[in-house]
Write a protein that holds these residues in place. Structure first.
Motif, mmCIF file in Angstrom:
data_model
loop_
_atom_site.group_PDB
_atom_site.id
_atom_site.type_symbol
_atom_site.label_atom_id
_atom_site.label_comp_id
_atom_site.label_asym_id
_atom_site.label_seq_id
_atom_site.Cartn_x
_atom_site.Cartn_y
_atom_site.Cartn_z
ATOM 1 N N LEU A 56 -7.692 52.588 10.156
ATOM 2 C CA LEU A 56 -7.559 51.561 9.122
ATOM 3 C C LEU A 56 -6.398 51.892 8.179
ATOM 4 C CD1 LEU A 56 -8.603 49.019 7.689
ATOM 5 C CD2 LEU A 56 -10.270 50.451 6.482
ATOM 6 N N ALA A 57 -6.297 53.163 7.785
ATOM 7 C CA ALA A 57 -5.209 53.579 6.882
ATOM 8 C C ALA A 57 -3.855 53.346 7.536
ATOM 9 C CB ALA A 57 -5.367 55.053 6.498
ATOM 10 N N ASN A 58 -3.742 53.714 8.811
ATOM 11 C CA ASN A 58 -2.474 53.518 9.518
ATOM 12 C C ASN A 58 -2.103 52.041 9.576
ATOM 13 O OD1 ASN A 58 -1.975 56.192 9.978
ATOM 14 N ND2 ASN A 58 -2.902 56.215 12.026
ATOM 15 N N LEU A 59 -3.100 51.215 9.852
ATOM 16 C CA LEU A 59 -2.873 49.775 9.955
ATOM 17 C C LEU A 59 -2.340 49.216 8.635
ATOM 18 C CD1 LEU A 59 -3.376 47.323 11.852
ATOM 19 C CD2 LEU A 59 -5.662 47.163 10.870
ATOM 20 N N LEU A 60 -2.802 49.769 7.522
ATOM 21 C CA LEU A 60 -2.415 49.269 6.204
ATOM 22 C C LEU A 60 -1.265 50.086 5.601
ATOM 23 C CD1 LEU A 60 -6.011 48.727 4.743
ATOM 24 C CD2 LEU A 60 -4.444 46.958 5.554
ATOM 25 N N ILE A 112 -19.466 46.105 0.148
ATOM 26 C CA ILE A 112 -20.250 45.707 1.320
ATOM 27 C C ILE A 112 -21.327 46.764 1.520
ATOM 28 C CG2 ILE A 112 -20.256 45.455 3.838
ATOM 29 C CD1 ILE A 112 -17.623 44.099 3.714
ATOM 30 N N VAL A 113 -22.583 46.304 1.519
ATOM 31 C CA VAL A 113 -23.676 47.219 1.792
ATOM 32 C C VAL A 113 -23.850 47.261 3.305
ATOM 33 C CG1 VAL A 113 -26.117 47.711 1.451
ATOM 34 C CG2 VAL A 113 -24.779 46.680 -0.399
ATOM 35 N N GLY A 114 -23.483 48.389 3.901
ATOM 36 C CA GLY A 114 -23.583 48.478 5.349
ATOM 37 C C GLY A 114 -23.059 49.804 5.855
ATOM 38 N N ASP A 115 -23.208 50.017 7.140
ATOM 39 C CA ASP A 115 -22.794 51.256 7.780
ATOM 40 C C ASP A 115 -21.281 51.243 7.999
ATOM 41 O OD1 ASP A 115 -22.300 53.407 9.369
ATOM 42 O OD2 ASP A 115 -23.863 52.953 10.846
ATOM 43 N N LEU A 116 -20.609 52.266 7.492
ATOM 44 C CA LEU A 116 -19.149 52.267 7.619
ATOM 45 C C LEU A 116 -18.700 52.231 9.069
ATOM 46 C CD1 LEU A 116 -17.409 55.226 8.297
ATOM 47 C CD2 LEU A 116 -18.889 55.905 6.440
ATOM 48 N N PHE A 117 -19.526 52.811 9.965
ATOM 49 C CA PHE A 117 -19.129 52.818 11.384
ATOM 50 C C PHE A 117 -19.214 51.438 12.020
ATOM 51 C CE2 PHE A 117 -20.220 57.303 10.620
ATOM 52 C CZ PHE A 117 -18.996 57.859 10.952
ATOM 53 N N GLU A 118 -19.908 50.511 11.363
ATOM 54 C CA GLU A 118 -19.862 49.114 11.808
ATOM 55 C C GLU A 118 -18.775 48.361 11.054
ATOM 56 O OE1 GLU A 118 -23.569 46.741 12.193
ATOM 57 O OE2 GLU A 118 -24.551 48.634 11.669
ATOM 58 N N VAL A 119 -18.733 48.585 9.734
ATOM 59 C CA VAL A 119 -17.873 47.769 8.877
ATOM 60 C C VAL A 119 -16.389 48.065 9.101
ATOM 61 C CG1 VAL A 119 -17.271 47.195 6.493
ATOM 62 C CG2 VAL A 119 -19.672 47.552 7.121
ATOM 63 N N VAL A 120 -16.037 49.364 9.169
ATOM 64 C CA VAL A 120 -14.617 49.707 9.265
ATOM 65 C C VAL A 120 -13.981 49.167 10.559
ATOM 66 C CG1 VAL A 120 -12.944 51.604 9.346
ATOM 67 C CG2 VAL A 120 -14.787 51.637 7.650
ATOM 68 N N PRO A 121 -14.613 49.367 11.738
ATOM 69 C CA PRO A 121 -14.017 48.773 12.940
ATOM 70 C C PRO A 121 -13.891 47.244 12.842
ATOM 71 C CG PRO A 121 -15.644 50.415 13.548
ATOM 72 C CD PRO A 121 -15.771 50.220 12.070
ATOM 73 N N MET A 122 -14.879 46.596 12.216
ATOM 74 C CA MET A 122 -14.779 45.140 12.032
ATOM 75 C C MET A 122 -13.589 44.777 11.157
ATOM 76 S SD MET A 122 -18.573 43.739 11.232
ATOM 77 C CE MET A 122 -19.969 43.981 12.321
ATOM 78 N N MET A 123 -13.377 45.588 10.107
ATOM 79 C CA MET A 123 -12.229 45.326 9.217
ATOM 80 C C MET A 123 -10.924 45.457 9.983
ATOM 81 S SD MET A 123 -13.050 47.184 5.570
ATOM 82 C CE MET A 123 -11.513 46.667 4.772
ATOM 83 N N ILE A 124 -10.834 46.512 10.813
ATOM 84 C CA ILE A 124 -9.609 46.737 11.593
ATOM 85 C C ILE A 124 -9.340 45.512 12.469
ATOM 86 C CG2 ILE A 124 -8.616 48.142 13.453
ATOM 87 C CD1 ILE A 124 -10.228 50.545 12.202
ATOM 88 N N GLU A 125 -10.399 45.064 13.142
ATOM 89 C CA GLU A 125 -10.307 43.908 14.027
ATOM 90 C C GLU A 125 -9.840 42.664 13.250
ATOM 91 O OE1 GLU A 125 -10.335 42.798 17.795
ATOM 92 O OE2 GLU A 125 -10.697 44.820 17.002
#
Lengths: 325, 257
Positions: free
Chosen positions: A225-229, A303-316
């Protein structure tokens, strides 16, 4: 009112750092009608002089010497003092970077002057300038003035807006020769760590992980995510103490204090010490499974949620919307 | 080796900060050794244990700072010095602090002076390098590794995430970065012993200094707290929709990506 200001530019990997342009903008506030002189120190830095002028310096003085390839306080101290003697400025501005932090107190001691470090804002202009800087790692701020000259301050990266680049500006570039000798420290090796080049202090975006990343490999989606941004990776003390990452990544009251445009806290609960290091970021996003986590109190968006779900979704989602835009 | 560790008494990192009558309110606050100075004390003890010699911890401040000095003695430092400026000085800036400490150290022939790279209260990181310059000795800041080898020190320092390996001549002042070591907790016998270790108290007079010699160059005109952050927005709904909304908000409302 007219104050001559000298601004030390900092060249890293062959290019001027953004904080040097911000330092020129800060210099303008205190210069009045005075001249702004850029200073460049290194073994091969003359090439960066036109950029300093394009960002507002009236002219540039360089000091080049083979012994200045790596920064040392002795080498750069001798070089800077050679320029100081020649120019006799009323005001000196450095960036509050690793180099600026290391060198500025030495120069201030030599000049027997005051020094205001880590300035985030300048109020007033010219001789009436008052400097605002964080104390207690940003839990409070103080306003400071310097009563007798020279006026010397360092600015925190990413807080004072640089001027627009104006390539049509021109100015004189001259050099000062200095004997660079008796260096009491020698740099043997520089190892770039696995932060992929973006330095936290100047990063516009920081993606930080806490205990919630659960292991060193848990940082992988954050890095993506950091690289993408185009951003940097950071961490909470919890993640560092658990050996998920290097201490050089720690953000907080012990650790680095950062003020990026966007701070994404993933799996960080938000201890008061961590908040001190990042709560002055412009926009804060918190991702945490625990809705009661302290980090949500300083977050602009949560966002209340698991980072391992949320972060990949954000990247996508960021990739998808980039393509559409 | 003749080793000095410079420490500062600071607010505990847990403390919330409030302002009263234009000053930071200290009532009821817990105080600690500045965490970066704690690394310096620990490193000083380790260097002494390996190479022999003596560790002196030094602080500038008021009577209250004796507690932090005793803690450092309990960790294993040999003696302590308190330069008490309570009665003499109202305003102390980095210029003042460095001038006084350097005046004390100038005839002490220290081989190694260790300090924190920054104090978590003032946060300027000036005093260490200023002292080195006033003593005309070498200095290296933000170190994460230190090995003494004869009249040299092999050092690794943290430079914005990169690490630099440095060979530095002694005498040397080095400032500690996090990661240098894991400071020990004082043991019970350590605490008992610390009560009997020498603690010397000095005032400006004892250093032949006058208030005017060390008058601060900078003046604090105001302290204020950052504005309270307005409550943020906790997004709701299906997780996938929340992420969509978030990325949209970052693009259009916050304009940060």
């Amino acid at each position: 009112m007219s104050n001559k200001v000298i601004v030390l530019g900092e060249v890293r990997d062959g290019a001027l750092r953004n904080v040097s342009f911000e330092a020129i903008a800060a210099a303008k506030k205190v210069a009045g009608d005075g001249e702004i002189v850029g200073v460049l120190i290194g073994d091969d830095v003359q090439g960066s002089a036109p950029e300093m002028i394009a960002y507002g310096a009236d002219r540039v003085v360089t000091v080049e010497h083979p012994h200045l390839k790596h920064y040392t306080s002795d080498g750069f101290g001798q070089a800077f003092m050679a320029v100081y003697e020649q120019e006799q400025p009323e005001v000196i501005v450095f960036g509050h970077t690793a180099q600026g932090k290391d060198l500025s107190p030495k120069i201030a001691a030599k000049l027997q002057s005051g020094l205001v470090s880590d300035v985030t804002e300048i109020e007033g202009e010219g001789d009436d300038a008052v400097f605002i800087r964080p104390i207690y790692s940003g839990k409070a701020f103080e306003k400071v003035k310097i009563n007798e000259g020279p006026v010397f301050f360092t600015i925190r990266p990413n807080n004072i807006q640089a001027a627009e680049k104006d390539g049509s500006r021109s100015g004189d570039v001259s050099s000062v020769t200095a004997d660079i000798q008796n260096l009491r420290s020698v740099v043997k090796e520089v190892v770039t760590k696995a932060t992929d080049g973006v330095d936290m202090s100047e990063a516009k975006v920081i993606v930080a992980g806490g205990r919630g990343v659960k292991g060193p490999e848990g940082f992988e989606p954050l890095k993506e995510l950091a690289n993408l941004l185009g951003g940097a990776i950071g961490a909470s003390r919890g993640a560092c103490d658990a050996d998920y990452c290097d201490y050089s990544l720690q953000i907080g009251q012990t650790g680095k204090v950062v003020t990026p445009d966007l701070y994404i806290a993933a799996g960080i609960s938000g201890a008061i010490q961590h908040l001190a290091g990042m709560s002055n970021s412009k926009v804060i996003v918190a991702i945490n499974k625990d809705p009661e986590a302290n980090i949500f109190k300083v977050a602009d968006y949560g966002i209340v949620g698991d980072l391992f779900e949320v972060v990949p979704m954000m990247i996508e989602e960021i990739k998808n919307t980039k393509v559409n835009a | 080796m003749n080793i000095y560790a410079l420490v500062k008494r600071t607010f505990d990192t847990e403390e919330k900060i409030s302002v009263q009558n234009g000053e930071i309110a200290e009532d009821g606050a817990e105080f600690i050794i500045n965490p970066y100075d704690e690394y310096a004390v620990e490193e000083a003890i380790r260097v002494r244990d390996e190479h022999g010699g003596e560790v002196t911890v030094l602080t500038l401040g008021g009577e209250d700072a004796e507690k932090q000095l005793r803690t450092a003695l309990a960790m294993g430092a040999d003696k302590a010095v308190l330069i008490n400026t309570e009665d003499d000085l109202d305003d102390i800036d980095e210029y003042t602090a460095a001038a006084i400490i350097a005046e004390y150290l100038k005839d002490k022939e220290a081989d190694l002076i260790l300090a924190g790279n920054v104090a978590i209260d003032g946060g300027s990181g000036q005093v260490g390098p200023r002292i080195a310059e006033l003593l005309d000795i070498n200095y290296v800041t933000t170190i994460t590794e230190l090995k003494i080898d004869g009249d040299k020190a092999n050092i690794v320092r943290d430079v914005e995430g990169d690490s630099e390996t440095i060979e530095a001549q002694l005498p040397l002042l080095a400032t500690a970065q996090q990661g240098l070591n894991d400071p020990r907790y004082p043991s019970l016998p350590g605490i008992m012993k610390a009560k009997k270790k020498p603690l010397e108290e000095l005032e400006l007079d004892d250093l032949d200094l006058d208030e005017d010699d060390v008058e601060a160059k900078t003046e604090r005109v105001e302290i204020f707290l950052p504005p309270e952050k307005a409550a943020g927005r906790i997004l709701e709904g299906d997780l996938q929709d929340q992420v969509k909304e978030l990325v949209g908000l970052l693009r259009t409302e916050a304009k940060v990506i």
